[in-house]
Design an enzyme around this catalytic site. Structure first.
Site: not given
Ligand code: HSE
Length: 446
Positions: A105, A187, A190, A205, A307
């Site tokens: 994205k 997990g 990040e 997005k 995922g």
């Molecule tokens: N890091 C994003 C989230 C997923 O936590 O939804 C990937 O776009």
């Protein structure tokens, strides 16, 4: 049977998922398409790790350049993420006449407007369903399923990490910092969660959704963006007492006259949504997108926004869409049978202005810290009255150990500019602390 030959960049979580589908679902895919999708090559810097897949017949390389320029590849799947070198690899693949599919994205939000014309010039397609809402086919629904509509609004819970954190804060009355730490340990979040918790991922997005909804160019840098890091467990509780749940929403609306869209409103921020709305029921790490159109009314798409398996599902659906009309022995006219990547033919996409932040109109939740003295609320409400800001509800919490107490106010609709002008006067009052939390409320979500 004709085939399309795929090269994969990145064998991380999503890349492994895509390889898994292409290998394990080969028969199903061929039955649905009437042609084969063949994984020819895959590039990753670490080829030593066991991915639990049988890569026999697949050329493995640690050099992505081998894939983006290879003669025996028709379609390159970019799953490296980030701006660079992803941009260079995708651009090189397009320049070499290869179709491209990505889950990235950030890449589309920031560089889509240079990649789309390049793809058009080369007569190839670019797919990015997985970039928004992970496994939820929301771009296809907006681009194709809702194509007969003038879109009236788009709302989205587009970041699973934030939704997970807010849900857990609400369910457990826990503090933001503790839940973030737990999410990192599990997990979900990040190690550097900035992109997620400060709303940047949602803005990427939303900017794509908005441009697709209104036929405009992607203007990611102009999305008004606030994250969830200032929300406290007390705010969540106060919102609940007033009948609302707090969600990080991406919101896009058109503005114009006589049905012509002239400006696009785009904002990402923690938002109070009515507790009984569908959007309020979207919990944990799930995502949801609501698209409302002038004919279809409200539609809503729900599912896993991240995922390995859900995201790979969306990537392979894009590969199959392109494979349906293009094959290794085809020509450049084939892509004309695909819906335009951004839902409007390229020449009809407009460079529309973004609505100025000061002109955004909404209802507000304010958390003021005030000294518990006679006349303070009267002074605050008098300033609000000067700015013609009407209150819908107000609550004051009991006195805490500190001298100040939180006062929660819900306002009726006003402009951001007017609200900010009122707030700057309110924080000038001797009995009001400077740190005011401003949240926004959307009653129109389904
Ligand atoms: N890091 C994003 C989230 C997923 O936590 O939804 C990937 O776009």
């Amino acid at each position: 049977m004709t085939e399309i030959r795929v090269g994969l960049l990145g064998l991380g979580t999503i890349g492994t998922g895509v390889a898994r589908i292409l290998i394990e679902q080969q028969v199903l895919i061929s039955r649905r398409l009437g042609k084969n999708v063949r994984l020819v090559a895959a590039a990753d810097r670490d080829l030593s790790r066991d991915r639990g897949l049988d890569f026999s017949g697949v050329r493995l390389t640690d050099d992505a350049n081998d894939v983006v320029t290879a003669d025996d590849i028709d379609l390159v799947v970019e799953l490296i993420g980030g701006y660079e070198p992803a941009r260079t690899f995708v651009a090189t693949a397009l320049e070499h006449g290869k179709h491209a599919v990505t889950a990235n994205k950030a890449l589309i939000a920031k560089h889509g407007e240079e990649l789309f014309p390049l793809a058009a010039e080369k007569g190839v397609a670019i797919g990015f369903e997985a970039a928004v809402g992970g496994g939820i086919p929301c771009l296809k629904a907006l681009r194709e399923g809702c194509a007969a509509n003038a879109v009236q609004s788009v709302y989205g819970i587009l970041n699973g990490t934030c939704n997970f954190i807010l849900t857990k804060m609400e369910n457990e009355g826990a503090d933001y910092a503790d839940v973030l730490k737990e999410a990192q340990e599990l997990g979900y979040a990040e190690a550097d969660p900035t992109f997620d918790v400060e709303g940047i991922d949602t803005s990427h997005k939303l900017s794509i959704l908005a441009a697709m909804a209104f036929g405009s160019k992607i203007r990611f840098d102009e999305v008004f963006t606030e994250g969830i890091s200032k929300i406290t467990a007390d705010d969540i509780e106060s919102a609940a007492e007033l009948g609302y749940r707090i969600k990080l929403l991406g919101i896009a609306k058109p503005h114009g006259t006589n049905g012509n869209v002239e400006r696009v409103e785009m904002r990402v921020h923690p938002t109070l949504v009515p507790v009984h709305s569908q959007m309020a029921q979207v919990s944990d790490s799930y995502n949801a997108v609501q698209v409302s159109g002038d004919f279809v009314e409200h539609t809503m798409y729900f599912g896993r926004g991240a995922g390995e398996r859900p995201t790979a599902s969306a990537v392979v659906a894009d590969i199959m869409d392109i494979a349906r009309v293009c094959s290794s022995d085809g020509g450049p006219d084939e892509v004309k049978h695909l819906a335009p990547a951004m839902g409007f033919v390229e020449s009809e996409r407009r460079d529309l202005e973004t609505l100025a932040v000061a002109d955004i109109e909404c209802e507000y939740y304010l958390r003021l810290m005030v000294q518990d003295q006679p006349g303070v609320i009267a002074s605050v409400t008098s300033i609000l009255a000067d700015h013609r800001i009407s209150l819908e509800a107000m609550s004051q919490k009991e006195r805490s150990e500190a001298n100040s107490v939180p006062v929660i106010m819900l306002t009726h609709e006003t402009s951001e500019g007017n609200l900010q002008a009122a707030i700057s006067r309110i924080v000038g009052l001797q009995a009001v602390e400077e740190d005011v939390l401003i949240l926004r409320k959307e009653s129109a979500v389904a």
